[in-house]
Design a protein around this motif. Structure first.
Motif, mmCIF file in Angstrom:
data_model
loop_
_atom_site.group_PDB
_atom_site.id
_atom_site.type_symbol
_atom_site.label_atom_id
_atom_site.label_comp_id
_atom_site.label_asym_id
_atom_site.label_seq_id
_atom_site.Cartn_x
_atom_site.Cartn_y
_atom_site.Cartn_z
ATOM 1 N N THR A 47 28.854 37.109 34.201
ATOM 2 C CA THR A 47 29.897 37.537 33.268
ATOM 3 C C THR A 47 29.861 39.042 33.039
ATOM 4 O O THR A 47 30.720 39.779 33.521
ATOM 5 N N ALA A 51 31.615 39.821 36.764
ATOM 6 C CA ALA A 51 33.021 39.663 36.425
ATOM 7 C C ALA A 51 33.590 40.835 35.635
ATOM 8 O O ALA A 51 34.736 41.232 35.837
ATOM 9 N N ILE A 299 37.873 36.335 41.323
ATOM 10 C CA ILE A 299 37.034 36.539 40.148
ATOM 11 C C ILE A 299 36.304 37.876 40.225
ATOM 12 O O ILE A 299 36.232 38.639 39.250
ATOM 13 N N SER A 303 38.615 42.351 37.633
ATOM 14 C CA SER A 303 38.392 43.482 36.735
ATOM 15 C C SER A 303 38.732 44.804 37.422
ATOM 16 O O SER A 303 39.290 45.717 36.797
ATOM 17 N N ILE A 326 37.609 38.536 29.806
ATOM 18 C CA ILE A 326 36.618 37.676 30.456
ATOM 19 C C ILE A 326 35.953 36.762 29.439
ATOM 20 O O ILE A 326 35.589 35.618 29.757
#
Length: 495
Positions: A47, A51, A299, A303, A326
């Protein structure tokens, strides 16, 4: 050099020593929670790092280094634009995993020390996360090398923890427990991301720059992974989940590395020969490789895409919004996984998975033509979360039904290679399109070809026929007439 019979004897001895839970047994709740805790731990990487921050951070380092030139480096007529650096590194990391994960898997299996490997990958991964706090300015090459190391270690950790699922739960409970592990990962990663969001938004009141606070977020991800990961492995040892299913003190001395590698490649060749008799299972693996590659790329690149399109490559300004986006995706994905699972019980897993892949196609079309504001990005994030949870909850149980009894470990190692070690095609397509057109939007849309191809192959896969193939292969491993004792299913790999 040891003969093939010696290699099979070692595999048979390992199989005989396994102490996985008996069929029909109730899973040990403490062992299950300790196993799920590792997903809670390593989602700090998936995360905050993978991500949310790594893509935009690599993009910022590369673009700052080249200034107005645009080109990061070139080899003859081939040049790499700074804008394409994050997708290039994702493709490079996938190639590294493709070649290194299989031999590492052999070393893990042959060592009889999976929990030790899990703890070691936890420490190495957390240290690599923390080292990203030392990157900055024009250090794009250093950051790229560190990215390769970190993604490889994360792949090793994921491979090892997945291999322990059979040790913490009987087969009939593995789908439910696997879903619980995924939910724990989304929750743990989401909670850390919420902490990081508060940190980034409070940077001014703390008297530090936003870029410095982002580096602190890298450090918190490393600490989170180390603390909860080591707690997970410690609890697994205490609950009786021991390395390679052996009881304490029963592990035999490890064979030489070369011998373990030869044994692993022998088994892999045998598995590929078995797949020659399983056309439907083979077709499903091809479909999974295509759409899993595309999902992983979206994924990993989301970003970077949003930072480029909505924030003009300004990582520090993009970070607060990316954290919120996210964070939302983490919690919506939990609901998506559970909701899609319920639909699968009613309409069938293959049909619902096909619908999820259609949803992913709409995600790419929406991102290409309709995402022009942060509100649009939030709408896109909801669809991505549902699609992410849907693929995670349906792909593994579909494959589980296609595995011959007694060969779960061998087939899931191949599944893991398809999932972790071949995710290079989509980032490579993205990189080439960015290099040729200079457009992130066209690069995103180009990934639709992988979803369409995966959907087409999946539609031609007969899941019921695949189950019959698995049953037929399993029947070949049952006791033949006149033979005492069942055959070791791994002997079939040598036929």
């Amino acid at each position: 050099m040891p003969g093939r019979s010696a290699i099979l004897s070692r595999m048979n001895a390992d199989l005989a020593s396994r102490t996985a839970p008996d069929s029909g047994a109730v899973p040990d709740r403490k062992a299950v929670n300790a196993w799920a805790l590792f997903s809670w731990a390593d989602h700090a990487y998936f995360t905050t790092m993978s991500a949310a921050l790594l893509g935009p951070w690599l993009l910022a380092l590369a673009t700052n280094a080249v200034g107005d030139r645009g080109v990061l480096f070139g080899v003859g007529p081939v040049v790499l634009r700074a804008d394409a650096f994050p997708s290039f590194m994702i493709a490079a990391a996938a190639v590294v995993q493709l070649f290194l994960l299989p031999p590492i898997g052999a070393l893990v299996d042959g060592s009889g020390a999976r929990l030790s490997w899990l703890a070691g990958s936890c420490m190495a991964g957390s240290a690599s996360c923390a080292l990203f706090a030392t990157t900055g300015y024009h250090a794009w090459a250093y950051a790229g090398l560190l990215f390769l190391v970190l993604t490889f270690i994360a792949g090793v950790a994921d491979f090892v923890v997945n291999s322990l699922l059979g040790d913490v739960a009987p087969r009939e409970h593995q789908v439910r427990i696997s879903a619980w592990g995924s939910a724990a990962g989304y929750l743990g990663g989401g909670l850390l991301l919420a902490v990081n969001l508060v940190m980034v938004q409070s940077h001014a009141s703390l008297g530090v720059g936003q870029g410095t606070m982002v580096r602190w977020c890298f450090l918190t991800a490393g600490i989170w992974w180390a603390v909860f990961g080591l707690l997970s492995t410690s609890r697994l040892r205490r609950t009786g989940v021991v390395d390679s299913g052996r009881t304490p003190g029963s592990a035999t001395p490890a064979a030489p590395i070369g011998r373990r590698l030869r044994s692993a490649f022998t088994e892999l060749r045998g598995t590929l020969r078995l797949l020659g008799d399983m056309p439907q299972t083979r077709r499903y693996l091809i479909a999974f490789l295509l759409f899993s590659d595309a999902v992983s790329a979206v994924i990993a690149l989301a970003s970077t895409y949003i930072t480029h399109e909505l924030f003009d490559n300004d990582t520090t300004n993009a970070s607060p919004f990316l954290f919120k986006l996210i964070l939302m995706i983490q919690f919506v994905a939990i609901c998506g996984a559970l909701g899609v699972g319920r639909l699968a019980l009613r309409f069938g897993a293959k049909r619902v998975l096909s619908a999820v892949l259609v949803l992913w196609c709409f995600v790419l079309v929406y991102g290409y033509g309709f995402m022009h504001s942060q509100t649009d990005a939030l709408v896109l994030g909801v669809a991505v979360a549902v699609g992410l949870g849907g693929v995670a909850s349906l792909a593994r149980p579909l494959f589980t039904a296609m595995i011959p009894a007694g060969l779960e470990g061998t087939f899931f190692s191949l599944y893991e290679i398809c999932n972790q070690g071949t995710s290079w095609l989509a980032p490579l397509i993205f990189t080439v399109v960015v290099d040729v057109t200079g457009s992130f939007r066209q690069a995103l849309l180009s990934l639709i070809i992988l979803f369409v191809a995966g959907l087409a192959v999946l539609s031609r896969t007969g899941t019921d026929a695949a189950e019959r193939e698995a049953s037929a292969i399993g029947a070949r491993g049952r006791e033949p007439e006149g033979q005492t004792g069942p055959r070791d299913p791994h002997e079939m790999l040598d036929e």
